[in-house]
Scaffold this motif. Structure first.
Motif, PDB file in Angstrom:
ATOM      1  N   HIS A 291       0.828  -1.204   0.000  1.00  0.00           N
ATOM      2  CA  HIS A 291       0.000   0.000   0.000  1.00  0.00           C
ATOM      3  C   HIS A 291       0.863   1.256   0.000  1.00  0.00           C
ATOM      4  O   HIS A 291       1.996   1.264   0.483  1.00  0.00           O
ATOM      5  CB  HIS A 291      -0.938   0.018   1.209  1.00  0.00           C
ATOM      6  N   ASP A 292       0.280   2.303  -0.513  1.00  0.00           N
ATOM      7  CA  ASP A 292       0.917   3.607  -0.542  1.00  0.00           C
ATOM      8  C   ASP A 292       0.895   4.210   0.864  1.00  0.00           C
ATOM      9  O   ASP A 292      -0.146   4.255   1.517  1.00  0.00           O
ATOM     10  CB  ASP A 292       0.154   4.507  -1.523  1.00  0.00           C
ATOM     11  N   ARG A 300       1.439   0.250  -6.680  1.00  0.00           N
ATOM     12  CA  ARG A 300       1.546  -0.300  -8.030  1.00  0.00           C
ATOM     13  C   ARG A 300       1.617  -1.831  -8.001  1.00  0.00           C
ATOM     14  O   ARG A 300       0.994  -2.497  -8.819  1.00  0.00           O
ATOM     15  CB  ARG A 300       2.773   0.271  -8.741  1.00  0.00           C
ATOM     16  N   ARG A 301       2.386  -2.387  -7.066  1.00  0.00           N
ATOM     17  CA  ARG A 301       2.541  -3.841  -7.010  1.00  0.00           C
ATOM     18  C   ARG A 301       1.201  -4.533  -6.763  1.00  0.00           C
ATOM     19  O   ARG A 301       0.845  -5.480  -7.460  1.00  0.00           O
ATOM     20  CB  ARG A 301       3.525  -4.209  -5.903  1.00  0.00           C
ATOM     21  N   LEU A 302       0.445  -4.062  -5.761  1.00  0.00           N
ATOM     22  CA  LEU A 302      -0.847  -4.677  -5.455  1.00  0.00           C
ATOM     23  C   LEU A 302      -1.850  -4.411  -6.575  1.00  0.00           C
ATOM     24  O   LEU A 302      -2.673  -5.283  -6.903  1.00  0.00           O
ATOM     25  CB  LEU A 302      -1.377  -4.153  -4.122  1.00  0.00           C
ATOM     26  N   PHE A 303      -1.775  -3.213  -7.166  1.00  0.00           N
ATOM     27  CA  PHE A 303      -2.667  -2.899  -8.277  1.00  0.00           C
ATOM     28  C   PHE A 303      -2.471  -3.881  -9.443  1.00  0.00           C
ATOM     29  O   PHE A 303      -3.447  -4.400 -10.012  1.00  0.00           O
ATOM     30  CB  PHE A 303      -2.423  -1.471  -8.757  1.00  0.00           C
ATOM     31  N   VAL A 364      -9.216   1.053  -6.087  1.00  0.00           N
ATOM     32  CA  VAL A 364      -8.642   2.377  -6.313  1.00  0.00           C
ATOM     33  C   VAL A 364      -7.200   2.316  -5.818  1.00  0.00           C
ATOM     34  O   VAL A 364      -6.951   1.937  -4.674  1.00  0.00           O
ATOM     35  CB  VAL A 364      -9.410   3.471  -5.561  1.00  0.00           C
ATOM     36  N   ALA A 365      -6.242   2.664  -6.674  1.00  0.00           N
ATOM     37  CA  ALA A 365      -4.831   2.574  -6.310  1.00  0.00           C
ATOM     38  C   ALA A 365      -4.115   3.866  -6.677  1.00  0.00           C
ATOM     39  O   ALA A 365      -4.599   4.655  -7.499  1.00  0.00           O
ATOM     40  CB  ALA A 365      -4.171   1.389  -7.021  1.00  0.00           C
ATOM     41  N   ARG A 366      -2.974   4.087  -6.034  1.00  0.00           N
ATOM     42  CA  ARG A 366      -2.120   5.224  -6.381  1.00  0.00           C
ATOM     43  C   ARG A 366      -0.837   4.679  -6.980  1.00  0.00           C
ATOM     44  O   ARG A 366      -0.124   3.896  -6.353  1.00  0.00           O
ATOM     45  CB  ARG A 366      -1.797   6.062  -5.144  1.00  0.00           C
ATOM     46  N   LEU A 367      -0.546   5.114  -8.217  1.00  0.00           N
ATOM     47  CA  LEU A 367       0.658   4.648  -8.897  1.00  0.00           C
ATOM     48  C   LEU A 367       1.879   5.446  -8.492  1.00  0.00           C
ATOM     49  O   LEU A 367       3.014   4.973  -8.598  1.00  0.00           O
ATOM     50  CB  LEU A 367       0.472   4.726 -10.411  1.00  0.00           C
ATOM     51  N   GLY A 368       1.670   6.654  -7.998  1.00  0.00           N
ATOM     52  CA  GLY A 368       2.779   7.522  -7.610  1.00  0.00           C
ATOM     53  C   GLY A 368       2.454   8.950  -7.975  1.00  0.00           C
ATOM     54  O   GLY A 368       1.644   9.208  -8.881  1.00  0.00           O
ATOM     55  N   GLY A 369       3.102   9.912  -7.298  1.00  0.00           N
ATOM     56  CA  GLY A 369       2.844  11.318  -7.600  1.00  0.00           C
ATOM     57  C   GLY A 369       1.370  11.648  -7.482  1.00  0.00           C
ATOM     58  O   GLY A 369       0.718  11.359  -6.478  1.00  0.00           O
ATOM     59  N   ASP A 370       0.836  12.241  -8.555  1.00  0.00           N
ATOM     60  CA  ASP A 370      -0.601  12.581  -8.564  1.00  0.00           C
ATOM     61  C   ASP A 370      -1.364  11.672  -9.519  1.00  0.00           C
ATOM     62  O   ASP A 370      -2.400  12.060 -10.066  1.00  0.00           O
ATOM     63  CB  ASP A 370      -0.787  14.046  -8.963  1.00  0.00           C
ATOM     64  N   GLU A 371      -0.864  10.450  -9.720  1.00  0.00           N
ATOM     65  CA  GLU A 371      -1.501   9.497 -10.634  1.00  0.00           C
ATOM     66  C   GLU A 371      -2.247   8.416  -9.851  1.00  0.00           C
ATOM     67  O   GLU A 371      -1.670   7.754  -8.978  1.00  0.00           O
ATOM     68  CB  GLU A 371      -0.458   8.833 -11.532  1.00  0.00           C
ATOM     69  N   PHE A 372      -3.503   8.249 -10.191  1.00  0.00           N
ATOM     70  CA  PHE A 372      -4.348   7.230  -9.573  1.00  0.00           C
ATOM     71  C   PHE A 372      -4.911   6.330 -10.664  1.00  0.00           C
ATOM     72  O   PHE A 372      -4.943   6.702 -11.850  1.00  0.00           O
ATOM     73  CB  PHE A 372      -5.506   7.873  -8.802  1.00  0.00           C
TER      74      PHE A 372
END
Length: 448
Positions: A291-292, A300-303, A364-372
């Motif tokens: 998780h983030d 990203r890994r769990l997504f 719903v996941a967060r890939l990094g920065g402001d990217e979902f």
């Protein structure tokens, strides 16, 4: 004056650590040595004339009588074990060596107290069984169920509950409960007793005196004859993490838990607390790895794992799914003008709002920065995904209070890819969704 040989023998038997007992054909004690008082709690004078079977623990009476009949029939027994109820109510484990004297019409027996060794065996078994349960259980509910069964083999345990401190460390959250009355919620006595144990930090036995201090609503729920309950704290090196609660058997008039049983339960609670603490630590480590840290959303890994499983389900059931890529617009400006703390709070609030746009079963996941990114399963038609996109724009447009008087609205560029229309594997869908999001951002830039 010289004492007779019989007097000398009686005196010598009184020096023995083991007890010597003589029981007549009707099952009454006619002689007991002084050691009986240490083992059974009764003086020799009190035991004389008592029925042997009345002192035997109820669960052991039938086989004790059978063993007595066999001894009287001429079959000596040198290793018969049973349990007796002491005068103070505690249970003692006895190893008997007995034979029948036909001439005297007496059963002559020597009683060896093996309670300490039985206690050590039970603790060793408990430690081993709980250790096995920890390794065999994938989660805490499964672990608690196994521990309930383990405790039930050693103590009266018609009801069992584990309540853990909540995240704020103030109240109790019942992680497992199973009580004799059934029902889907913890017994009111369990809730009250758990809070008392947590407050005191020591074991609490439910007695009439303890019940008198309980709120009237708890007393009413308990009834005229409340069940036998005991609660012990679950203590680790980090402090008390919760409470272990035990409800005694449903036999009428059952006495409270003995000191030995409380000692055993405290030993069990220490092992359980260690196991819970280890499981919680492992769970936190797994959560952190998947998780983030900022938004607590899948990373990203769990997504990617979830997307792979979602694609497998869609292929198996010939279904559809939608993949949404979301990129916040002008997020760098928020950090530059209001600081990174404000930007972090904006990301957390965006995460909360995005989760409200979809079902619990969606991701719903967060890939990094402001990217979902969002995985929407069981999509029937393309318009279903479009309605989610519209909802995302609506919820982000509502002002967000971010502290220090800052109130901001957000906009986002959203790209959508559909399975199987835009691809049948992870890379094709992600590339399509990313391209669609980029096109959306260009359109918004030109229109803005």
């Amino acid at each position: 004056m010289h004492k007779s040989p019989a007097d000398a023998i009686a005196r010598f038997t009184d020096l023995l650590m083991d007890a010597v007992c003589m029981v007549d054909a009707d099952g009454h004690f006619v002689f007991v040595s002084a050691a009986c008082e240490r083992i059974f709690g009764y003086t020799p004078q009190e035991m004389a004339g008592m029925r042997m079977i009345d002192l035997v623990a109820p669960a052991d009476r039938e086989r004790t009588l059978a063993a007595a009949r066999a001894i009287m029939a001429g079959q000596p027994n040198s290793r018969f074990e049973n349990r007796y109820v002491r005068k103070d109510g505690q249970i003692v484990h006895i190893m008997w060596s007995a034979r029948w004297s036909e001439a005297d019409q007496l059963r002559v027996a020597v009683a060896h107290d093996v309670t300490a060794s039985k206690q050590a065996e039970r603790m060793q078994y408990t430690l081993y069984a709980i250790s096995e349960a920890v390794h065999a259980s994938d989660d805490l509910p499964a672990l608690f169920q196994r521990i309930h069964r383990i405790i039930g083999t050693m103590l009266p345990a018609s009801g069992f509950a584990v309540a853990l401190r909540d995240e704020q460390g103030k109240g109790l959250r019942f992680a497992y409960h199973a009580h004799a009355c059934g029902g889907g919620t913890p017994h009111v006595l369990a809730r009250w007793l758990g809070e008392e144990v947590l407050r005191a930090g020591t074991p609490v036995l439910l007695t009439p005196a303890a019940m008198a201090l309980a709120p009237l609503s708890v007393q009413a729920a308990a009834g005229a004859e409340p069940d036998c309950w005991i609660g012990v704290p679950l203590t680790t090196t980090q402090g008390d993490i919760g409470v272990l609660l035990l409800q005694g058997g449903d036999a009428p008039g059952q006495a409270g838990y003995t000191d030995q049983e409380q000692e055993l339960l405290m030993f069990v609670s220490n092992q359980v607390a260690t196991a819970i603490h280890r499981q919680q630590l492992n769970s936190r480590l797994r959560f952190m790895a998947q998780h983030d840290e900022l938004t607590r959303l899948p990373n990203r890994r769990l997504f990617l794992d979830r997307l792979q499983m979602a694609l497998a389900r869609a292929e198996r059931h010939q279904g559809q799914l939608a993949l949404l890529f979301i990129d916040l617009n002008k997020f760098k400006r928020v950090n530059d003008e209001h600081g990174h703390d404000c930007g972090d709070e904006l990301l957390r609030e965006v995460a909360r709002r995005l989760k409200r746009c979809v079902r619990e079963s969606d991701t719903v996941a967060r890939l990094g920065g402001d990217e979902f990114v969002i995985i929407v399963e069981e999509v029937l038609v393309a318009d279903d995904a479009l309605r989610i996109v519209e909802k995302i724009h609506q919820v982000l447009a509502a002002p967000m209070r971010l502290g220090d008087g800052v109130s901001l609205a957000a906009t986002a560029s959203v790209g959508v890819a559909h399975y199987p229309e835009h691809g049948d594997d992870i890379h094709q869908l992600m590339r399509q969704a990313d391209q669609a999001m980029y096109v959306s951002k260009l359109q918004e830039t030109h229109s803005g």
